[in-house]
Design an enzyme around this catalytic site. Structure first.
Site, PDB file in Angstrom:
ATOM      1  CG  HIS A   6      49.146  -2.578 -37.040  1.00 59.26           C
ATOM      2  ND1 HIS A   6      49.684  -1.849 -36.011  1.00 59.26           N
ATOM      3  CD2 HIS A   6      49.568  -3.852 -36.845  1.00 59.26           C
ATOM      4  CE1 HIS A   6      50.399  -2.635 -35.239  1.00 59.26           C
ATOM      5  NE2 HIS A   6      50.340  -3.872 -35.717  1.00 59.26           N
ATOM      6  CD  GLU A   7      48.307  -6.951 -38.556  1.00 59.48           C
ATOM      7  OE1 GLU A   7      49.420  -7.483 -38.773  1.00 59.48           O
ATOM      8  OE2 GLU A   7      47.866  -6.736 -37.399  1.00 59.48           O
ATOM      9  CG  HIS A  14      53.480  -6.311 -38.651  1.00 65.18           C
ATOM     10  ND1 HIS A  14      54.589  -6.153 -37.859  1.00 65.18           N
ATOM     11  CD2 HIS A  14      52.408  -6.009 -37.876  1.00 65.18           C
ATOM     12  CE1 HIS A  14      54.198  -5.767 -36.635  1.00 65.18           C
ATOM     13  NE2 HIS A  14      52.884  -5.658 -36.620  1.00 65.18           N
ATOM     14  CD  GLU A  43      53.356  -3.588 -33.150  1.00 69.18           C
ATOM     15  OE1 GLU A  43      53.555  -4.682 -33.730  1.00 69.18           O
ATOM     16  OE2 GLU A  43      52.228  -3.133 -32.948  1.00 69.18           O
TER      17      GLU A  43
HETATM   18 ZN    ZN Z   1      51.689  -5.354 -34.933  1.00 66.26          ZN
END
Ligand code: ZN
Length: 501
Positions: free
Chosen positions: A265-266, A269, A295
């Site tokens: 997830h990170e 980003h 996101e």
């Molecule tokens: Zn996030």
């Protein structure tokens, strides 16, 4: 040759961006390696940097420099670097000017106190300790929203802070459509036989988990020579410059998925920020188009890639080679099914892909009721329980795992922070469909552990542009349509229909 007005503005904005970068560095350190003794001084130092950056951005000097630069670039192409620059700089300046320094300070002091009390109230499962603080947060949120109001819903300016151009009027029908499809879908899926996922709870040494996750995100495209991965309590990605974008993660030795999916997830980003055009360094263009678009990038790698059968057909043999005992006798298919179990629970951060958005919708609806004055803070814990029972069929047995679970209302205003998660999910599927239309080989490449085409496509169509395009414009440009939940619902129905058939 005398310095141009645009160059003067750029020099001025560089100092604002660098102040923010210094603040982010202090924050990163606070959340990773700072000893507990550093806490009090760090809060003070962060407050100082924030105030300096706000004062500089909202200063009369910024106004003058902007005016001069706007005149100078008036004849340039509308999407040129210079025109985009002054447009975004003006938007940031005007938002900052509207917020009086005294209110900004009052709010940040209040939030610091709320956060501290929240950590204790949550540990003690005692909502009464934060009730009056939340009442003040609600008042201040209304006050801030009214300053920026342009006649729409009171939540609109709070939403615009994160998702520029989005309004309650646009979000309501979008969320209603999701709700109507997802509530029965969750109910149906959670009534099916669950695949066995007990092997995910064996003992997995953390260092090995982190090393495995780090190797995978480096393959996705996250550049470790311009970033790093460190453990923390609440994972995040943070940037000090385009060439130093760090990600953090957390894990549990007795539950394998947490570190894997947090890291994936990170990294989404992180790749977004690393992929910005280098000349955006130090400019207001050096950020994502919106919270929702940001996101979408984290959800793309966490879920659409990271929880796909194709990805695990490549990655599972590698995982098995580092955890041979723990995964002995476990097949690739069993692993894929185990990391995609649908179980509605009371905790948002532990939610599966299907029920996740219902957690967001609950918070969004409660925020609107609070801001509209239809719900009092004292009624919040009961309203929370009722919504969980209604939408997820989940029992919330205490406030610790209920209304006190999220940091958001104790670290910022009430309103504006949650919709981005669901917009991100919707957009992740829209963008992935667009990527596969342009490059139909992508799903096959993922099975072979080749992520380059997908990574390059996201960088060239989304990351590179930073804040040059407003989110709605960017989405239209990439997908040929506006924001649309259909691809996301198609994705969920296809994947889970097959998994639970
Ligand atoms: Zn996030």
């Amino acid at each position: 040759m005398p310095e141009t007005a645009f160059a003067k503005l750029h020099r001025h904005f560089y100092t604002i961006t660098d102040l923010n970068g210094v603040g982010f560095l202090l924050k990163w350190d606070q959340a990773t390696y700072m000893p507990p003794g550093g806490a009090a001084a760090r809060v003070r130092q962060l407050g100082l940097i924030k105030t300096l950056a706000h004062e500089r951005l909202s200063s009369a000097e910024t106004g003058k420099l902007l005016e001069a630069a706007e005149k100078e670039v008036a004849g340039y192409a509308p999407e040129s670097f210079e025109v985009s620059y002054v447009r975004v700089a003006r938007r940031d300046f005007e938002r900052a000017v509207l917020l009086p320094t005294s209110l900004a300070r009052r709010f940040s002091e209040h939030v610091a106190a709320s956060y501290q009390t929240w950590t204790e109230a949550r540990a003690e499962d005692d909502f009464s300790r934060v009730r009056s603080l939340l009442e003040t947060t609600l008042e201040l949120s209304r006050e801030i929203a009214e300053l920026h109001s342009s006649g729409g819903h009171l939540a609109d300016p709070l939403i615009a802070e994160h998702d520029f151009g989005m309004t309650v009027a646009q979000l309501r029908p979008l969320f209603t459509e999701l709700r109507e499809t997802l509530v029965p879908m969750v109910r149906h899926l959670s009534a099916q036989n669950k695949p066995d996922d007990g092997f995910l709870r064996r003992h997995y040494p953390l260092e090995t988990q982190f090393a495995f996750a780090k190797a995978r995100v480096a393959e996705f495209g996250y550049d470790l020579s311009r970033g790093r991965l460190d453990p923390t309590h609440h994972p995040f990605a943070i940037e000090f410059s385009i060439d130093d974008v760090r990600i953090t993660t957390r894990g549990r030795e007795d539950y394998l998925p947490e570190a894997l999916f947090c890291t994936f997830h990170e990294s989404g980003h992180g790749m977004y920020h690393q992929g910005l055009e280098p000349r955006f360094e130090g400019t207001p263009l050096a950020d994502g188009a919106s919270a929702g678009v940001h996101e979408s990038q984290s959800r793309l790698w966490e879920n659409i890639v990271g929880r796909s059968r194709g990805f695990w057909s490549y990655a599972f043999p590698k995982l098995k080679s580092v955890f041979p005992e723990q995964l002995s006798g476990v097949s690739e298919e069993a692993f894929y099914r185990a990391v995609n179990v649908v179980t509605p629970s009371a905790i948002r951060t532990q939610a599966d892909e299907v029920s996740y958005n219902l957690h967001v919708i609950i918070r969004f609806e409660l925020e609107l009721e609070l801001l509209e004055g239809r719900l009092a803070i004292s009624e919040l814990p009961d309203a929370w329980r009722a919504k969980y029972a209604d939408l997820l069929g989940a029992e919330v047995s205490n406030d610790k795992d209920g209304v006190l679970q999220d940091v958001h209302w104790f670290s910022g205003p009430i309103g504006g922070a949650f919709q981005g998660y669901t917009l991100g999910n919707i957009l992740s599927a829209q963008f992935y469909e667009a990527a596969c239309r342009a490059h139909p080989q992508i799903p096959h490449e993922l099975e072979a552990g080749n992520f380059h085409t997908l990574y390059r496509w996201t960088r060239d169509t989304i990351h590179r542009h930073g804040r040059v395009y407003d989110p709605a414009h960017l989405i239209e440009q990439v997908c040929g349509t506006g924001i649309d939940p259909a691809p996301y619902l198609r994705y969920l129905q296809g994947k889970y229909g097959e998994l639970y058939c």
